[in-house]
Design an enzyme around this catalytic site. Structure first.
Site, PDB file in Angstrom:
ATOM      1  N   GLN A 259      81.993 -48.066  24.563  1.00 50.93           N
ATOM      2  CA  GLN A 259      80.927 -47.816  25.541  1.00 50.93           C
ATOM      3  C   GLN A 259      79.819 -46.933  24.952  1.00 50.93           C
ATOM      4  O   GLN A 259      79.179 -46.160  25.660  1.00 50.93           O
ATOM      5  CB  GLN A 259      81.508 -47.179  26.807  1.00 50.93           C
ATOM      6  CG  GLN A 259      82.316 -48.143  27.667  1.00 50.93           C
ATOM      7  CD  GLN A 259      81.462 -49.296  28.218  1.00 50.93           C
ATOM      8  OE1 GLN A 259      80.251 -49.203  28.315  1.00 50.93           O
ATOM      9  NE2 GLN A 259      82.124 -50.384  28.584  1.00 50.93           N
ATOM     10  N   SER A 260      79.573 -47.054  23.670  1.00 52.05           N
ATOM     11  CA  SER A 260      78.573 -46.198  23.010  1.00 52.05           C
ATOM     12  C   SER A 260      77.149 -46.436  23.527  1.00 52.05           C
ATOM     13  O   SER A 260      76.651 -47.567  23.512  1.00 52.05           O
ATOM     14  CB  SER A 260      78.620 -46.465  21.498  1.00 52.05           C
ATOM     15  OG  SER A 260      77.447 -45.993  20.873  1.00 52.05           O
ATOM     16  N   ASN A 261      76.499 -45.357  23.940  1.00 52.65           N
ATOM     17  CA  ASN A 261      75.084 -45.438  24.331  1.00 52.65           C
ATOM     18  C   ASN A 261      74.217 -45.721  23.107  1.00 52.65           C
ATOM     19  O   ASN A 261      73.211 -46.417  23.196  1.00 52.65           O
ATOM     20  CB  ASN A 261      74.623 -44.107  24.940  1.00 52.65           C
ATOM     21  CG  ASN A 261      75.321 -43.801  26.248  1.00 52.65           C
ATOM     22  OD1 ASN A 261      75.492 -44.681  27.087  1.00 52.65           O
ATOM     23  ND2 ASN A 261      75.729 -42.550  26.423  1.00 52.65           N
TER      24      ASN A 261
ATOM     25  N   CYS B 269      75.031 -47.421  20.382  1.00 53.00           N
ATOM     26  CA  CYS B 269      75.131 -48.829  19.968  1.00 53.00           C
ATOM     27  C   CYS B 269      74.312 -49.717  20.903  1.00 53.00           C
ATOM     28  O   CYS B 269      73.619 -50.634  20.451  1.00 53.00           O
ATOM     29  CB  CYS B 269      76.596 -49.276  19.923  1.00 53.00           C
ATOM     30  SG  CYS B 269      77.474 -48.549  18.529  1.00 53.00           S
TER      31      CYS B 269
END
Ligand SMILES: *Cc1c(COP(=O)(O)O)cnc(C)c1O
Length: 344
Positions: free
Chosen positions: A76-78, A80
């Site tokens: 859930q990387s912002n 990425c």
């Protein structure tokens, strides 16, 4: 205030983002006036602080003739997600190396990554941590073999190039504050890969060293972020001293730098919450209409309030909290918050 020279950047963000006071909260706390720098509104579908760093990092990739951005983060990387959307915006390819486990449903940032057309490889968490460099090499080689030009962006775009994002944001904040008639006593942000803290810390050091910068950690230790900030700034200084008339050597600059990292508000771990955090998120949303996320900004804001209550800012008049984004991170925690809807 002197103005900063800048290296090449691509335009992705809508700047300046608003700076506004949170006066109901300030009154409730009876402390310094709290301002919010609304960097959740930079651009790229609310991609927050990562947009400012990517403006410089992608310009560097283009200067090197690259057409494929490879980066990494959690599922859930912002960061990425921001990279995937920036790539689509610029007509580049994005390849995301994600740290599993992958949850059952395609939700939040992962949904946006897919819609933005990124290539996505998810690895088991332990394997990811132990082999990240090898994984990057693998994909770099693959793209080179295909005739593409890959460019690797480190975690969070936090390196010497990414420092520019919040170095130039510092200038923007100080100009806005000055138009409101004040100089901040402190800038406060969440710190996760360290680049935002590094940029703000360097920015205040160069533009107005009386302003304190505090990075509130959401993972790792204060010692880790103190060192990471200096590493990023040193890398920046090695690379860009030619843009300045006189800049101290990287060693002197990092030795002079006053770095403050606070690691008391992480709770059980990265992306793991606690009751006071959730309470802070819901009370600020109803008091001021400001939405924090449980992974980054919520912990940082809870930390700021605790530090005010404990007297750290007893002599401060104005504090600027940098809202770094992350709203999509709120949704996976949906069941924790009370549903106040009444069915008739
Ligand atoms: C990445 C991120 C941060 C942390 O910024 P770093 O520069 O990586 O330390 C803070 N808030 C949000 C919402 C983020 O996505």
């Amino acid at each position: 205030m002197q103005s900063l020279p800048l290296p090449p950047k691509v335009k992705l963000a809508n700047l300046p983002t608003p700076l506004r006071p949170l006066d109901r909260l300030t009154q409730q706390l009876g402390g310094p006036r709290i301002w919010i720098k609304q960097d959740e509104l930079t651009e790229l579908a609310l991609s927050g602080n990562k947009v400012r760093k990517l403006e410089f990092v992608i310009a560097d990739a283009l200067q090197q003739g690259c057409d494929t951005l490879i980066t990494c983060g959690g599922v859930q990387s912002n960061h990425c997600r921001a990279t995937a959307i920036a790539a689509a915006r610029m007509g580049l390819r994005a390849h995301l190396v994600l740290r599993g486990p992958m949850e059952g449903v395609q939700d939040g940032n992962l949904l946006l990554d897919n819609l933005a057309g990124a290539e996505i490889s998810v690895y088991d968490g332990h394997y990811f941590v132990a082999n990240l460099e090898a994984i990057f090499e693998h994909w770099k080689t693959k793209y080179l073999e295909q005739g593409n030009q890959p460019y690797v962006i480190p975690m969070g775009a936090s390196n010497g190039v990414g420092v520019w994002g919040y170095l130039s944001a510092t200038e923007e904040i100080l100009q806005q504050a000055s138009a409101f008639g004040f100089t901040p006593d402190a800038l406060v942000c969440a710190t996760g890969s360290g680049g935002t803290q590094a940029g703000l810390t360097l920015g205040c050091h160069l533009l107005n060293p009386t302003i304190e910068v505090h990075g509130i950690a959401v993972c790792d230790s204060a010692a880790y972020f103190n060192a990471k900030t200096k590493t990023d700034v040193s890398e920046w200084a090695q690379r860009y001293s030619n843009l300045f008339d006189q800049l101290p050597s990287p060693e002197d600059l990092t030795a002079e730098l006053s770095v403050s990292s606070i690691d008391r508000y992480i709770g059980p771990g990265y992306a793991q919450g606690y009751p006071e955090l959730f309470e802070t998120i819901s009370s600020l949303a109803s008091l001021e209409g400001v939405f924090l996320d449980p992974v980054y900004t919520g912990k940082a804001f809870y930390g700021l309030i605790q530090e005010i209550k404990q007297g750290r800012f007893a002599n401060a008049e104005n504090i600027v909290f940098v809202h770094t984004g992350g709203i999509f991170g709120l949704y996976p925690y949906r069941n924790i918050f009370e549903n106040r809807a009444i069915k008739y």
